[in-house]
Design a protein around this motif. Structure first.
Motif, PDB file in Angstrom:
ATOM      1  N   ILE A   1       0.866  -1.246   0.075  1.00  0.00           N
ATOM      2  CA  ILE A   1       0.145  -0.001   0.087  1.00  0.00           C
ATOM      3  C   ILE A   1       0.732   1.254  -0.091  1.00  0.00           C
ATOM      4  O   ILE A   1       0.658   2.233  -0.941  1.00  0.00           O
ATOM      5  N   SER A   2       1.814   1.096   1.021  1.00  0.00           N
ATOM      6  CA  SER A   2       2.740   2.327   1.083  1.00  0.00           C
ATOM      7  C   SER A   2       3.546   2.435  -0.560  1.00  0.00           C
ATOM      8  O   SER A   2       3.591   3.748  -1.012  1.00  0.00           O
ATOM      9  N   LEU A   3       3.988   1.804  -1.164  1.00  0.00           N
ATOM     10  CA  LEU A   3       4.714   1.670  -2.338  1.00  0.00           C
ATOM     11  C   LEU A   3       3.388   2.155  -3.273  1.00  0.00           C
ATOM     12  O   LEU A   3       3.925   3.084  -4.290  1.00  0.00           O
ATOM     13  N   GLY A   4       2.382   1.751  -3.394  1.00  0.00           N
ATOM     14  CA  GLY A   4       1.173   2.054  -3.995  1.00  0.00           C
ATOM     15  C   GLY A   4       0.764   3.684  -4.095  1.00  0.00           C
ATOM     16  O   GLY A   4       1.003   4.410  -5.027  1.00  0.00           O
TER      17      GLY A   4
ATOM     18  N   ILE B   1       3.074   6.076  -2.828  1.00  0.00           N
ATOM     19  CA  ILE B   1       4.320   6.660  -3.338  1.00  0.00           C
ATOM     20  C   ILE B   1       4.375   6.810  -4.769  1.00  0.00           C
ATOM     21  O   ILE B   1       4.283   7.941  -5.323  1.00  0.00           O
ATOM     22  N   ALA B   2       4.128   5.787  -5.489  1.00  0.00           N
ATOM     23  CA  ALA B   2       3.723   5.726  -6.858  1.00  0.00           C
ATOM     24  C   ALA B   2       2.709   6.861  -7.303  1.00  0.00           C
ATOM     25  O   ALA B   2       3.068   7.416  -8.408  1.00  0.00           O
TER      26      ALA B   2
ATOM     27  N   LEU C   1       4.709  14.159 -11.821  1.00  0.00           N
ATOM     28  CA  LEU C   1       5.184  13.969 -13.082  1.00  0.00           C
ATOM     29  C   LEU C   1       4.072  14.818 -14.082  1.00  0.00           C
ATOM     30  O   LEU C   1       4.550  15.273 -14.918  1.00  0.00           O
ATOM     31  N   TYR C   2       2.973  14.321 -13.726  1.00  0.00           N
ATOM     32  CA  TYR C   2       1.572  14.761 -14.708  1.00  0.00           C
ATOM     33  C   TYR C   2       1.714  16.284 -14.431  1.00  0.00           C
ATOM     34  O   TYR C   2       1.529  17.127 -15.633  1.00  0.00           O
ATOM     35  N   VAL C   3       1.726  16.861 -13.428  1.00  0.00           N
ATOM     36  CA  VAL C   3       1.639  18.393 -13.296  1.00  0.00           C
ATOM     37  C   VAL C   3       2.807  18.898 -13.697  1.00  0.00           C
ATOM     38  O   VAL C   3       2.661  20.102 -14.559  1.00  0.00           O
ATOM     39  N   ALA C   4       4.142  18.344 -13.630  1.00  0.00           N
ATOM     40  CA  ALA C   4       5.232  19.046 -14.060  1.00  0.00           C
ATOM     41  C   ALA C   4       5.242  18.881 -15.657  1.00  0.00           C
ATOM     42  O   ALA C   4       5.698  19.907 -16.355  1.00  0.00           O
ATOM     43  N   SER C   5       4.792  17.696 -16.289  1.00  0.00           N
ATOM     44  CA  SER C   5       4.732  17.641 -17.667  1.00  0.00           C
ATOM     45  C   SER C   5       3.755  18.940 -18.284  1.00  0.00           C
ATOM     46  O   SER C   5       3.999  19.405 -19.413  1.00  0.00           O
TER      47      SER C   5
END
Length: 290
Positions: A9-12, A14-15, A22-26
């Motif tokens: 759950i934690s890794l999910g 974070i992902a 990344l979406y906002v930055a793009s």
């Protein structure tokens, strides 16, 4: 089991957070590229020769789109047909450009320019030019190592083994200018191809004074100025003991060819000259001598 579930759950989570970042930055830092740049690039020959003056075909396409005009822009490899396609994509006027061709301005063949020494270094004009003036008495002429041949991407220039000079195949030449850049002696230049491929030019770059130049090469320009005085169109200038014909002013009358005592001026692809008719006075003189 709980630890594994928590880790997944934690890794999910974070992902998901990183994906959102990344979406906002793009979106925020996206660089817009006019789709016409890709369209123009597709119709270009992709030779990337630099003959257009831009870094490759993509650079030329970008410049055409951003400039909003095709004035002063021309693809030497694709020629007018390609520029017409570019104009159609951009909705601009393609204009016209006079076809150009590479010209070797040196007639210092093995016969005209005797060898005085032997070069035993690397087979490179650039290296030879940096070391000394060449194997003949003319330090301005062709070195004969073939850097221009190696630079040409279109197999349009070759060394003539008999004359020791490069020769341009005008049917293959695209006027990209690669050979011009490769020649350390600056004996190759781009000139207007001319109507029916007819051209008149001074085939010499020697700037020494007459006697010195003639001693080095039997067909060198001696700076006598006869061609300058004869030209009715002021197309010929004389500077530093060397004549030069401006192809923009030259009307191909070839009067300069007739008066050149050194046969330095080349007339290319012209029909044979008609024999001159003798005047009655000349005929009478011959009769009296007989």
């Amino acid at each position: 089991m709980n630890l594994i579930l928590i880790a997944v759950i934690s890794l999910g989570a974070i992902a998901l957070v990183l994906a959102a970042v990344l979406y906002v930055a793009s979106k925020k830092f996206a660089v817009y590229e006019d789709p016409r740049i890709a369209q123009v690039s597709e119709v270009l020959p992709q030779a990337n020769c630099g003959g257009c003056g831009y870094p490759g075909c993509s650079g030329f396409a970008d410049a055409c789109v951003k400039a909003g005009s095709l004035e002063g822009k021309f693809c030497p490899v694709g020629g007018q047909p390609v520029m017409s396609q570019v104009a159609s994509i951009l909705g601009l006027d393609a204009g016209t450009a006079e076809p150009m061709v590479a010209v070797v301005r040196c007639n210092g063949t093995c016969t005209n320019r005797p060898r005085t020494n032997m070069y035993d270094g690397a087979k490179s004009c650039a290296i030879a030019a940096s070391l000394y003036g060449g194997e003949t008495g003319c330090s301005y002429g062709c070195l004969g190592c073939g850097d221009c041949v190696a630079a040409c991407q279109f197999d349009a220039i070759h060394m003539n083994p008999e004359t020791g000079l490069p020769e341009v195949d005008e049917e293959k030449c695209t006027a990209c200018g690669a050979c011009v850049k490769a020649c350390p002696k600056a004996i190759i230049e781009l000139r207007a191809k001319g109507k029916k491929s007819r051209r008149v030019y001074v085939s010499c770059v020697n700037r020494d004074k007459g006697a010195v130049a003639r001693k080095a090469c039997t067909v060198s320009c001696i700076g006598c100025g006869k061609c300058v005085k004869t030209c009715p169109f002021e197309a010929i200038t004389l500077e530093n003991n060397l004549a030069y014909i401006d192809y923009n002013k030259c009307k191909s009358c070839r009067k300069c060819v007739e008066v050149c005592p050194q046969h330095t001026i080349i007339e290319l692809n012209f029909p044979p000259r008609k024999p001159k008719e003798e005047t009655p006075v000349a005929e009478a003189a011959k009769t009296s001598e007989a």
